[in-house]
Design an enzyme around this catalytic site. Structure first.
Site, PDB file in Angstrom:
ATOM      1  N   LYS A  10       0.853  -1.200   0.000  1.00 48.64           N
ATOM      2  CA  LYS A  10       0.000   0.000   0.000  1.00 48.64           C
ATOM      3  C   LYS A  10       0.877   1.234   0.000  1.00 48.64           C
ATOM      4  CE  LYS A  10       0.902   1.340   4.407  1.00 48.64           C
ATOM      5  NZ  LYS A  10       1.621   2.600   4.744  1.00 48.64           N
ATOM      6  N   ASP A 142      -2.417  -0.881  10.867  1.00 42.51           N
ATOM      7  CA  ASP A 142      -2.730  -0.943   9.437  1.00 42.51           C
ATOM      8  C   ASP A 142      -3.376  -2.259   9.017  1.00 42.51           C
ATOM      9  OD1 ASP A 142      -1.620   1.540   9.208  1.00 42.51           O
ATOM     10  OD2 ASP A 142       0.160   0.900   8.100  1.00 42.51           O
TER      11      ASP A 142
END
Length: 291
Positions: A10, A142
């Site tokens: 990401k 996350d």
């Protein structure tokens, strides 16, 4: 039966600090963007009750590895909620590591999420994605993003997610071969916060920036110089608290032009942004952004 699964990277297209909790965690607002660039995990379940990890980078095989932590956590939750006889649940996991450690691309969190999702399927523990995301929060802030599988605005410490659909752009990733620990950045005395949260509508209208970039570039002049060089070709900044720099392009051809202008010994790759996690596309055949 599929045994090899993507564990995608990401980027944080923007990251703003909005406050700090009593426990030291910082409140943030960020735009998490999935990339079509992944580690891969070969996961073979067994009924021996043992969890083993194999990878070429031997230093990664330790009790702090998020893969091992995630597998043991799922076993623990399965026993707690009486999903199955978790004492017999086991797996052999082979990691092909492509995402650099300390780069800000989320490799460790992504690995944990892939293990939770895939073993939930292979072990037939039948937890929902939201339950898995809650478990994942015990591993890292996350991890819920990677579990839920959508490009999203993240708030809180990153675990409160608002899925959005953005144009899928192309990115030139440049890794300066520097490992940065998240805790070191967030504990910096130079860290400042924004005065207040903004609405999602307001956030998407702003010029995207990263509040942590000043801290990273002040310590690492190599990163600062790379950002200045790349910014001549496209908007460029670090992702998360890591050392990896991304430059954003509308198409692959533009990204290739910048790629060719960098020295040959630079660690770089061109990747595409994607609104859906490559793991979700494979395991759930997802093509939309609904949970």
């Amino acid at each position: 039966m599929i045994y090899t699964w993507p564990s995608p990277a990401k980027i944080n297209r923007f990251l703003y600090i909005t406050g700090i909790r009593p426990d030291g965690y910082h409140y943030i607002q960020t735009l998490f963007q999935f990339l079509d660039y992944s580690d891969t995990l070969k996961i073979i379940p067994n009924q021996k009750g043992t969890i083993k990890l194999f990878t070429k980078k031997k230093s990664l095989i330790n009790i702090k590895n998020t893969i091992i932590i995630a597998a043991n956590l799922l076993k623990k939750k399965a026993l707690l909620y009486k999903k199955t006889n978790s004492y017999n649940l086991g797996a052999t996991i082979f990691l092909n590591k492509k995402i650099p450690i300390g780069s800000g691309l989320g490799g460790g969190s992504s690995n944990a999420a892939t293990v939770l999702i895939v073993l939930n399927k292979l072990w037939n523990t039948q937890f929902t994605l939201k339950e898995l995301a809650l478990f994942g929060l015990e591993i890292g802030a996350d991890v819920p993003f990677f579990v839920m599988g959508n490009t999203a605005i993240g708030e809180g410490i990153g675990e409160i997610l608002y899925p959005i659909k953005k144009k899928e752009k192309w990115y030139l990733l440049v890794y300066p071969d520097i490992k940065i620990l998240t805790k070191d950045v967030f504990s910096s005395p130079c860290l400042t916060k924004r005065k207040s949260k903004q609405s999602i509508k307001q956030l998407l209208k702003l010029n995207f920036t990263n509040d942590l970039e000043y801290i990273v570039t002040k310590k690492f002049t190599k990163i600062k110089k790379l950002i200045l060089k790349l910014s001549k070709y496209a908007p460029s900044r670090i992702t998360g608290t890591g050392s990896c720099i991304f430059s954003e392009f509308q198409n692959k051809q533009s990204a290739k032009k910048a790629f060719l202008l960098l020295p040959k010994n630079t660690k770089k790759i061109i990747v595409k942004g994607t609104n859906i996690s490559p793991l979700h596309s494979l395991i759930y055949k997802r093509k939309n952004i609904s949970y």
